[in-house]
Design an enzyme around this catalytic site. Sequence first.
Site, PDB file in Angstrom:
ATOM      1  N   THR A 128      -1.889   5.533   1.615  1.00 48.81           N
ATOM      2  CA  THR A 128      -3.092   4.565   1.753  1.00 48.81           C
ATOM      3  C   THR A 128      -3.040   3.967   3.035  1.00 48.81           C
ATOM      4  O   THR A 128      -1.982   3.360   3.579  1.00 48.81           O
ATOM      5  CB  THR A 128      -3.155   3.539   0.504  1.00 48.81           C
ATOM      6  OG1 THR A 128      -2.925   4.338  -0.748  1.00 48.81           O
ATOM      7  CG2 THR A 128      -4.350   2.768   0.403  1.00 48.81           C
ATOM      8  N   LEU A 163       0.999  -1.096   0.056  1.00 49.69           N
ATOM      9  CA  LEU A 163      -0.080   0.140  -0.101  1.00 49.69           C
ATOM     10  C   LEU A 163       1.158   1.315   0.084  1.00 49.69           C
ATOM     11  O   LEU A 163       2.000   1.106   0.656  1.00 49.69           O
ATOM     12  CB  LEU A 163      -0.823   0.254   1.305  1.00 49.69           C
ATOM     13  CG  LEU A 163      -1.830  -1.173   1.404  1.00 49.69           C
ATOM     14  CD1 LEU A 163      -2.694  -1.069   2.500  1.00 49.69           C
ATOM     15  CD2 LEU A 163      -2.862  -1.169   0.145  1.00 49.69           C
ATOM     16  N   ASP A 164       0.532   2.154  -0.673  1.00 48.53           N
ATOM     17  CA  ASP A 164       1.506   3.228  -0.894  1.00 48.53           C
ATOM     18  C   ASP A 164       1.501   4.190   0.384  1.00 48.53           C
ATOM     19  O   ASP A 164       0.507   3.733   1.350  1.00 48.53           O
ATOM     20  CB  ASP A 164       1.276   4.216  -1.984  1.00 48.53           C
ATOM     21  CG  ASP A 164      -0.079   4.762  -2.086  1.00 48.53           C
ATOM     22  OD1 ASP A 164      -0.713   5.339  -0.939  1.00 48.53           O
ATOM     23  OD2 ASP A 164      -0.903   4.874  -3.280  1.00 48.53           O
ATOM     24  N   ARG A 165       2.189   5.055   0.496  1.00 43.80           N
ATOM     25  CA  ARG A 165       2.457   5.680   1.766  1.00 43.80           C
ATOM     26  C   ARG A 165       1.203   6.659   2.377  1.00 43.80           C
ATOM     27  O   ARG A 165       1.014   6.411   3.699  1.00 43.80           O
ATOM     28  CB  ARG A 165       3.445   7.021   1.728  1.00 43.80           C
ATOM     29  CG  ARG A 165       3.913   7.567   2.934  1.00 43.80           C
ATOM     30  CD  ARG A 165       5.211   8.585   2.611  1.00 43.80           C
ATOM     31  NE  ARG A 165       5.457   9.242   3.894  1.00 43.80           N
ATOM     32  CZ  ARG A 165       6.701  10.080   4.224  1.00 43.80           C
ATOM     33  NH1 ARG A 165       7.360  10.440   3.038  1.00 43.80           N
ATOM     34  NH2 ARG A 165       6.797  10.721   5.176  1.00 43.80           N
TER      35      ARG A 165
END
Length: 317
Positions: A185, A181-183
């Site tokens: 999210t 998951l990106d930063r």
Amino acid sequence: MAGKGKNMQSGKRDGKSNTRKKTKNVTTHNYKRHQDPENRAKDRLAAAGNPDRPTRVKKEGTITKFSLPKRGGSASQKNQTRINKFLAHGGIASRRECEKFISAGLVSVNGEVVTDLSYKVVEGDEVRFNGTVIEGEKKQYVLLNKPKDFITTLEDDQGRKTVMDLVSNACDERIYPVGRLDRATTGVLLFTNDGDMVKKLTHPSHGARKLYHVILDKAFTQADFEKLEMGIALEDGEIKPDKLSYIDDAGRNEIGIEIHSGRNRVVRRTFESLGYTVTKLDRVIFADLSKKNLKRGQWRHLDEREIGMLKMKKKQK
């Protein structure tokens, strides 16, 4: 005098067809041997330099077919673990360091010293390092409700917070995030040391179900809703949601989207391609696992039912 290359009795030239007829009787024995499936199998193995390899001949009706044993190990063989990997997972050292210990004769299996680096450990083997029994690594499955501003990586050379900081006390074994998951999210993120499970859940053919709660910078129009339902083209291929809906009792800028694609930032890029900015993105479900009763930054171990459910997942048709 008969001309050169002519038959003395008939006066006919010995063409290629006559030559074949004359030589055919010479090869009759080999020809007949080749018609027998069992002999043909032996001949092929001999030509391959492995005459001792066992063969099978199976009959189907009146037709006899030749087949070699299938290559690849049995189910029990596939569950074997390389000795250096087994030791590394047991917390002895890195795999490379473990190879040095093996070569030095410090490792024994079932009472016998093993120095062969290709040796594979099977379930039930007693492995000792320097006289101490090494237990096989226990499989761990940890579910995190990821908060914002944590990077999904094992370590960061810029000193930023990582998701590993949040699960550092979850177990003694070294676990890894499944996907990312990106930063910015938040939401469900699974960790495990089960390599087969990671491959299964991240491989496109299995298509682990992912449900996201998306909040946009403005209302999502009905026209764009219908366009996305039909599927849109991104720079790395088409994306078509499995399910798409407005969130009940919320503004028209809040969307629920279910996908199985694991492409990088695919949800954000999907809405950006339609002219929207995602202001908040939360993964509510991953592979049918939810963050229910988990506060941001908290984790829990999966129960036996959930682990069994993951192992039973099949490929998408």
